[in-house]
Design a protein around this motif. Structure first.
Motif, PDB file in Angstrom:
ATOM      1  N   PHE A   1     -18.591 131.517  38.997  1.00 43.70           N
ATOM      2  CA  PHE A   1     -17.873 131.253  40.242  1.00 43.70           C
ATOM      3  C   PHE A   1     -16.766 132.275  40.444  1.00 43.70           C
ATOM      4  O   PHE A   1     -16.498 132.710  41.565  1.00 43.70           O
ATOM      5  CB  PHE A   1     -17.315 129.823  40.251  1.00 43.70           C
ATOM      6  CG  PHE A   1     -18.188 128.859  40.990  1.00 43.70           C
ATOM      7  CD1 PHE A   1     -17.806 128.327  42.200  1.00 43.70           C
ATOM      8  CD2 PHE A   1     -19.427 128.499  40.479  1.00 43.70           C
ATOM      9  CE1 PHE A   1     -18.630 127.455  42.897  1.00 43.70           C
ATOM     10  CE2 PHE A   1     -20.260 127.632  41.151  1.00 43.70           C
ATOM     11  CZ  PHE A   1     -19.864 127.100  42.377  1.00 43.70           C
ATOM     12  N   THR A   2     -16.111 132.681  39.362  1.00 42.59           N
ATOM     13  CA  THR A   2     -15.060 133.695  39.466  1.00 42.59           C
ATOM     14  C   THR A   2     -15.634 135.031  39.909  1.00 42.59           C
ATOM     15  O   THR A   2     -15.041 135.733  40.735  1.00 42.59           O
ATOM     16  CB  THR A   2     -14.350 133.837  38.110  1.00 42.59           C
ATOM     17  OG1 THR A   2     -13.691 132.611  37.792  1.00 42.59           O
ATOM     18  CG2 THR A   2     -13.339 134.968  38.143  1.00 42.59           C
TER      19      THR A   2
ATOM     20  N   GLY B   1     -15.480 132.020  52.619  1.00 48.42           N
ATOM     21  CA  GLY B   1     -14.658 133.030  51.955  1.00 48.42           C
ATOM     22  C   GLY B   1     -15.423 134.269  51.569  1.00 48.42           C
ATOM     23  O   GLY B   1     -14.917 135.125  50.852  1.00 48.42           O
ATOM     24  N   GLU B   2     -16.685 134.357  52.015  1.00 48.77           N
ATOM     25  CA  GLU B   2     -17.548 135.512  51.769  1.00 48.77           C
ATOM     26  C   GLU B   2     -17.920 135.656  50.292  1.00 48.77           C
ATOM     27  O   GLU B   2     -18.159 136.765  49.807  1.00 48.77           O
ATOM     28  CB  GLU B   2     -16.899 136.800  52.300  1.00 48.77           C
ATOM     29  CG  GLU B   2     -16.655 136.757  53.808  1.00 48.77           C
ATOM     30  CD  GLU B   2     -15.976 138.017  54.343  1.00 48.77           C
ATOM     31  OE1 GLU B   2     -15.666 138.924  53.528  1.00 48.77           O
ATOM     32  OE2 GLU B   2     -15.757 138.081  55.556  1.00 48.77           O
ATOM     33  N   GLY B   3     -17.974 134.531  49.585  1.00 49.37           N
ATOM     34  CA  GLY B   3     -18.433 134.526  48.198  1.00 49.37           C
ATOM     35  C   GLY B   3     -19.892 134.085  48.144  1.00 49.37           C
ATOM     36  O   GLY B   3     -20.442 133.549  49.103  1.00 49.37           O
ATOM     37  N   TRP B   4     -20.517 134.296  47.005  1.00 51.27           N
ATOM     38  CA  TRP B   4     -21.927 133.926  46.825  1.00 51.27           C
ATOM     39  C   TRP B   4     -22.090 133.320  45.459  1.00 51.27           C
ATOM     40  O   TRP B   4     -21.347 133.640  44.508  1.00 51.27           O
ATOM     41  CB  TRP B   4     -22.813 135.167  46.960  1.00 51.27           C
ATOM     42  CG  TRP B   4     -24.290 134.892  46.854  1.00 51.27           C
ATOM     43  CD1 TRP B   4     -25.078 134.229  47.753  1.00 51.27           C
ATOM     44  CD2 TRP B   4     -25.171 135.285  45.781  1.00 51.27           C
ATOM     45  NE1 TRP B   4     -26.384 134.185  47.312  1.00 51.27           N
ATOM     46  CE2 TRP B   4     -26.475 134.829  46.104  1.00 51.27           C
ATOM     47  CE3 TRP B   4     -24.984 135.974  44.591  1.00 51.27           C
ATOM     48  CZ2 TRP B   4     -27.567 135.044  45.277  1.00 51.27           C
ATOM     49  CZ3 TRP B   4     -26.070 136.194  43.755  1.00 51.27           C
ATOM     50  CH2 TRP B   4     -27.353 135.733  44.101  1.00 51.27           C
ATOM     51  N   TRP B   5     -23.068 132.441  45.322  1.00 49.45           N
ATOM     52  CA  TRP B   5     -23.369 131.814  44.032  1.00 49.45           C
ATOM     53  C   TRP B   5     -24.861 131.906  43.802  1.00 49.45           C
ATOM     54  O   TRP B   5     -25.660 131.546  44.673  1.00 49.45           O
ATOM     55  CB  TRP B   5     -22.908 130.359  44.039  1.00 49.45           C
ATOM     56  CG  TRP B   5     -23.025 129.667  42.705  1.00 49.45           C
ATOM     57  CD1 TRP B   5     -22.858 130.217  41.477  1.00 49.45           C
ATOM     58  CD2 TRP B   5     -23.324 128.288  42.489  1.00 49.45           C
ATOM     59  NE1 TRP B   5     -23.033 129.262  40.489  1.00 49.45           N
ATOM     60  CE2 TRP B   5     -23.311 128.067  41.084  1.00 49.45           C
ATOM     61  CE3 TRP B   5     -23.586 127.210  43.339  1.00 49.45           C
ATOM     62  CZ2 TRP B   5     -23.569 126.826  40.519  1.00 49.45           C
ATOM     63  CZ3 TRP B   5     -23.840 125.973  42.772  1.00 49.45           C
ATOM     64  CH2 TRP B   5     -23.824 125.789  41.379  1.00 49.45           C
ATOM     65  N   ASP B   6     -25.240 132.384  42.630  1.00 50.85           N
ATOM     66  CA  ASP B   6     -26.654 132.594  42.316  1.00 50.85           C
ATOM     67  C   ASP B   6     -27.308 131.276  41.910  1.00 50.85           C
ATOM     68  O   ASP B   6     -27.138 130.804  40.783  1.00 50.85           O
ATOM     69  CB  ASP B   6     -26.782 133.622  41.183  1.00 50.85           C
ATOM     70  CG  ASP B   6     -28.236 134.038  40.949  1.00 50.85           C
ATOM     71  OD1 ASP B   6     -29.130 133.388  41.525  1.00 50.85           O
ATOM     72  OD2 ASP B   6     -28.462 135.004  40.199  1.00 50.85           O
ATOM     73  N   VAL B   7     -28.046 130.689  42.856  1.00 49.56           N
ATOM     74  CA  VAL B   7     -28.884 129.521  42.578  1.00 49.56           C
ATOM     75  C   VAL B   7     -30.297 129.909  42.997  1.00 49.56           C
ATOM     76  O   VAL B   7     -30.584 130.014  44.190  1.00 49.56           O
ATOM     77  CB  VAL B   7     -28.416 128.273  43.353  1.00 49.56           C
ATOM     78  CG1 VAL B   7     -29.336 127.092  43.060  1.00 49.56           C
ATOM     79  CG2 VAL B   7     -26.983 127.929  42.973  1.00 49.56           C
ATOM     80  N   PRO B   8     -31.185 130.178  42.041  1.00 47.64           N
ATOM     81  CA  PRO B   8     -32.517 130.691  42.390  1.00 47.64           C
ATOM     82  C   PRO B   8     -33.285 129.775  43.331  1.00 47.64           C
ATOM     83  O   PRO B   8     -33.192 128.551  43.259  1.00 47.64           O
ATOM     84  CB  PRO B   8     -33.211 130.787  41.025  1.00 47.64           C
ATOM     85  CG  PRO B   8     -32.108 130.929  40.044  1.00 47.64           C
ATOM     86  CD  PRO B   8     -30.993 130.093  40.586  1.00 47.64           C
TER      87      PRO B   8
ATOM     88  N   GLY C   1      -7.722 132.137  45.689  1.00 45.53           N
ATOM     89  CA  GLY C   1      -8.868 132.045  44.795  1.00 45.53           C
ATOM     90  C   GLY C   1      -9.858 133.171  45.016  1.00 45.53           C
ATOM     91  O   GLY C   1      -9.996 133.706  46.118  1.00 45.53           O
ATOM     92  N   ILE C   2     -10.565 133.521  43.944  1.00 48.82           N
ATOM     93  CA  ILE C   2     -11.547 134.602  44.011  1.00 48.82           C
ATOM     94  C   ILE C   2     -12.935 134.072  43.699  1.00 48.82           C
ATOM     95  O   ILE C   2     -13.102 133.063  43.027  1.00 48.82           O
ATOM     96  CB  ILE C   2     -11.194 135.718  43.006  1.00 48.82           C
ATOM     97  CG1 ILE C   2     -12.065 136.961  43.234  1.00 48.82           C
ATOM     98  CG2 ILE C   2     -11.307 135.228  41.571  1.00 48.82           C
ATOM     99  CD1 ILE C   2     -11.619 138.177  42.451  1.00 48.82           C
ATOM    100  N   GLY C   3     -13.947 134.724  44.239  1.00 46.74           N
ATOM    101  CA  GLY C   3     -15.312 134.433  43.844  1.00 46.74           C
ATOM    102  C   GLY C   3     -16.088 133.586  44.818  1.00 46.74           C
ATOM    103  O   GLY C   3     -15.871 133.625  46.028  1.00 46.74           O
ATOM    104  N   ALA C   4     -17.009 132.779  44.263  1.00 43.07           N
ATOM    105  CA  ALA C   4     -17.954 132.032  45.087  1.00 43.07           C
ATOM    106  C   ALA C   4     -17.263 131.110  46.073  1.00 43.07           C
ATOM    107  O   ALA C   4     -17.747 130.919  47.195  1.00 43.07           O
ATOM    108  CB  ALA C   4     -18.885 131.227  44.179  1.00 43.07           C
ATOM    109  N   THR C   5     -16.136 130.527  45.677  1.00 44.22           N
ATOM    110  CA  THR C   5     -15.400 129.646  46.577  1.00 44.22           C
ATOM    111  C   THR C   5     -13.999 130.190  46.834  1.00 44.22           C
ATOM    112  O   THR C   5     -13.053 129.438  47.076  1.00 44.22           O
ATOM    113  CB  THR C   5     -15.309 128.222  46.000  1.00 44.22           C
ATOM    114  OG1 THR C   5     -14.756 128.291  44.677  1.00 44.22           O
ATOM    115  CG2 THR C   5     -16.676 127.567  45.936  1.00 44.22           C
ATOM    116  N   GLY C   6     -13.863 131.497  46.775  1.00 41.65           N
ATOM    117  CA  GLY C   6     -12.567 132.125  46.960  1.00 41.65           C
ATOM    118  C   GLY C   6     -12.270 132.434  48.415  1.00 41.65           C
ATOM    119  O   GLY C   6     -13.009 132.070  49.332  1.00 41.65           O
ATOM    120  N   SER C   7     -11.179 133.136  48.621  1.00 44.93           N
ATOM    121  CA  SER C   7     -10.729 133.516  49.956  1.00 44.93           C
ATOM    122  C   SER C   7     -11.326 134.865  50.355  1.00 44.93           C
ATOM    123  O   SER C   7     -11.727 135.661  49.497  1.00 44.93           O
ATOM    124  CB  SER C   7      -9.203 133.616  49.986  1.00 44.93           C
ATOM    125  OG  SER C   7      -8.770 134.753  49.243  1.00 44.93           O
ATOM    126  N   THR C   8     -11.353 135.125  51.652  1.00 44.21           N
ATOM    127  CA  THR C   8     -11.775 136.454  52.098  1.00 44.21           C
ATOM    128  C   THR C   8     -10.780 137.508  51.625  1.00 44.21           C
ATOM    129  O   THR C   8     -11.171 138.645  51.325  1.00 44.21           O
ATOM    130  CB  THR C   8     -11.879 136.510  53.625  1.00 44.21           C
ATOM    131  OG1 THR C   8     -10.622 136.114  54.203  1.00 44.21           O
ATOM    132  CG2 THR C   8     -12.989 135.605  54.149  1.00 44.21           C
TER     133      THR C   8
END
Length: 652
Positions: A308-309, A617-624, A279-286
């Motif tokens: 998320f992608t 997984g080194e992903g990030w999600w923009d939640v202000p 998987g890629i993105g906010a909940t993806g793999s390194t």
């Protein structure tokens, strides 16, 4: 015939054709009856069952929202070739379907909604459950479906039925436009008589469009890929809906271009394929996120590029990254300001790319980096899912236990909470349709209802295979849903999502539909609890505890005396309770294995530790985060947010 009789007969004779596969477009109808549809669609279904058994199978449901969820689960397992109709009564019955409509449209999944409406004649305004707006007396509950549907119309006069029904079928079978299709049916019009042309009731085939790529966009995209040093494929749900997973694998192997997957694209490659980064993105793999960070050309196939992608536009770190977007929907093909959109079917588009690229292959250096990153992530997952002596296992350990016990063709179903993210990182999928996570709308309560839709698709495939065997003719097959032997529907659901919509367990019992439900009890909202810590509102309102009136919060030590296992048992399904202990995950795996062999549904209840997290997984999600606050937690979170948001890539 009445309008309702004509509509249900019409729907029973519509077929979707996809190459050599021909399926009923509307496999059956869910219905909860009340005033508004009992004398219309209800009577029509009963009459059809009497006059032509099997023409339009009827199924009960316990909640109107769940009917649509079942339709979506069924449609995904059938690669959008077949779905259900859902009929609801006036007012609250219709309103209950709104969430389902939004989910179907967000996921680009066909679902036919037939909400009842108040009298077209307005002979007895206001009737029971009718809305009244002094500024516009024509507005009703069904108007709320307009922004949630890909198609909406209202049959105000009987003779409108013909054009509306045909237009609805066009959208249901259009790969680019599909979603919730809503036909509002006033209760008096449903019962009115009209003369019906034979042509309207004749069998009709709707051929799925598989548009070929245009030569100009294709050649420009090929040139961009040939120039790339570090290309990356992002495979979305469109690959599966097109049945393009074999083409994708061949293309990746021929070029050496690695593949990362979205939530909807999970399963396009076996988890252990050497080019599958996960998987890629906010909940993806390194592995996926590190390769994406250096990708100079991103080839998005069948993805709508959710936040998320893209990890909220932070995952693509190359300063000159370019996007080659192959999608049947132009809306998605042009995203990210792409200069290389290819509006075409995924399978046909991949074939075109492969043919034009010839013997083009990525560098040995990139292949080595892919192998290194894959090996590192595989080791990380191995450690995360391994059994531990903890009395309360973390969610990663629970996922590992269920995954080990599952068969290679089983389907895991999930939608909301912390489980989707952890599953994208940790679940090892071994067949194309084995990963079923609804993450476009991420709707709490989808899991059990959606799982029933999956189960219905499996059982329908079994019946088709058996029928083919009876007369010696082969069953039409696309290598997935049609061969259904030894395939189980495994629903994983947290206690918060379970409490939202669990009553469809009764449907499973009533119809003998086999589900395996793994209920993860963490006494609260684990996902939002974790998220709240990162935004400076540490676990506020996320614990299921007794209320503390002085603190006006629920952060007491007194866990609610809720027995969800007893609740499930009261519905009549088998329940297995995994008591806390050092071998809890081992006993869970044994319970899943036993449930796979059982002829009926099983719910397995296990307690977890919500504070034990899956690997990062080194992903990030923009939640202000609040810009100003008197709380030190929020102040610290804001400082981190301002650093992270600087990594966002602008559109242009």
């Amino acid at each position: 015939m009445t309008v309702a009789q004509a509509l249900m007969t019409f729907l029973s004779r519509q077929y979707t054709v996809d190459g050599d596969i021909r399926q009923r477009t509307i496999a059956g109808t869910f219905g909860i009856f009340g005033h508004g549809n009992v004398a219309g669609i209800g009577q029509a279904l009963r009459q059809l069952a009497h006059d032509d058994p099997g023409a339009m199978p009827y199924h009960q449901a316990r909640n109107e929202q769940a009917m649509v969820h079942e339709s979506v689960g069924f449609a995904r397992m059938n690669r959008r070739r077949s779905t259900f109709a859902s009929a609801a009564s006036v007012g609250p019955g219709a309103a209950n379907m709104l969430t389902g409509a939004a989910l179907a449209t967000a996921n680009r999944m066909p679902a036919l909604l037939l909400p009842s409406d108040t009298f077209a004649t307005r002979v007895a305004d206001p009737v029971l459950q009718q809305l009244e707006h002094p500024h516009d007396t024509s507005l009703q509950v069904t108007d709320a479906f307009r922004p949630l549907s890909r198609f909406f119309d209202r049959v105000d006069r009987p003779e409108q039925l013909f054009s509306i029904a045909l237009a609805a079928m066009r959208v249901l079978t259009d790969p680019a436009e599909t979603g919730a299709v809503t036909i509002a049916l006033p209760e008096d019009v449903q019962a009115e008589t009209l003369e019906v042309p034979e042509e309207f009731l004749a069998e009709r085939d709707w051929h799925l469009r598989r548009p070929l790529p245009e030569w100009g966009p294709l050649t420009r995209a090929v040139a961009a890929i040939e120039e790339a040093q570090t290309p990356l494929i992002i495979a979305g749900g469109g690959v599966l809906y097109s049945g393009a997973e074999d083409e994708l694998r061949t293309f990746a192997e021929a070029t050496g271009i690695p593949v990362a997957t979205t939530q909807a694209g999970g399963g396009v490659l076996d988890w252990n394929h050497p080019l599958n980064l996960g998987g890629i993105g906010a909940t993806g793999s390194t592995a996926a996120n590190r390769i994406a960070a250096e990708a100079d050309v991103v080839i998005g196939i069948g993805t709508r590029y959710s936040d998320f992608t893209t990890a909220s536009r932070t995952v693509f770190g190359h300063p000159d990254v370019r996007f080659v977007n192959l999608n049947v929907a132009g809306f998605d093909a042009f995203k990210h300001g792409s200069r290389f959109p290819i509006v075409a079917d995924a399978r046909e588009g991949i074939r075109g790319l492969r043919e034009h690229l010839g013997d083009h292959r990525v560098s040995t250096e990139l292949r080595r980096r892919v192998e290194t990153q894959r090996d590192a992530w595989t080791a990380t997952v191995d450690a995360a899912v391994a059994p531990t002596p903890a009395a309360l296992p973390g969610q990663a350990e629970i996922i590992g236990a269920v995954n080990r016990a599952a068969g290679p063709r089983d389907v895991v179903i999930q939608a909301a909470g912390s489980l989707p993210g952890d599953l994208q990182k940790l679940w090892r999928t071994r067949n194309p349709l084995g990963y079923h996570v609804e993450y476009a709308f991420s709707c709490m309560g989808y899991e059990i209802a959606g799982g029933l839709g999956v189960r219905r698709a499996i059982d329908a495939a079994d019946a088709l295979a058996a029928a083919a065997g009876d007369d010696g003719s082969p069953a039409p097959s696309d290598g997935s849903a049609v061969e259904a032997a030894d395939r189980n529907a495994i629903v994983m659901v947290g206690d918060g999502s379970y409490l939202m919509l669990h009553t469809e367990l009764v449907t499973a019992v009533a119809e003998g539909l086999k589900l395996i439900v793994v209920l993860v009890q963490n006494h609260g909202y684990a996902s939002i609890g974790h998220l709240s810590e990162t935004v400076g509102a540490p676990r506020f309102g996320t614990w299921y505890r007794k209320y503390d009136a002085e603190a006006t919060d629920f952060r007491t030590d007194e866990v609610l005396p809720v027995d969800l296992a007893a609740n499930a048992r009261s519905y009549g399904i088998d329940v297995v309770e995994i008591a806390p202990g050092p071998d809890a995950s081992t006993r869970l795996a044994e319970a899943v294995a036993a449930a796979r062999e059982a002829p009926t549904s099983t719910l397995i209840h296990i307690d977890s530790d919500p504070l034990v997290y899956a690997p990062d997984g080194e992903g990030w999600w923009d939640v202000p985060v609040a810009e100003t606050s008197t709380m030190s937690d929020t102040q610290a979170a804001r400082e981190e947010y301002e650093i992270a948001v600087k990594k966002q890539r602008p559109l242009l």
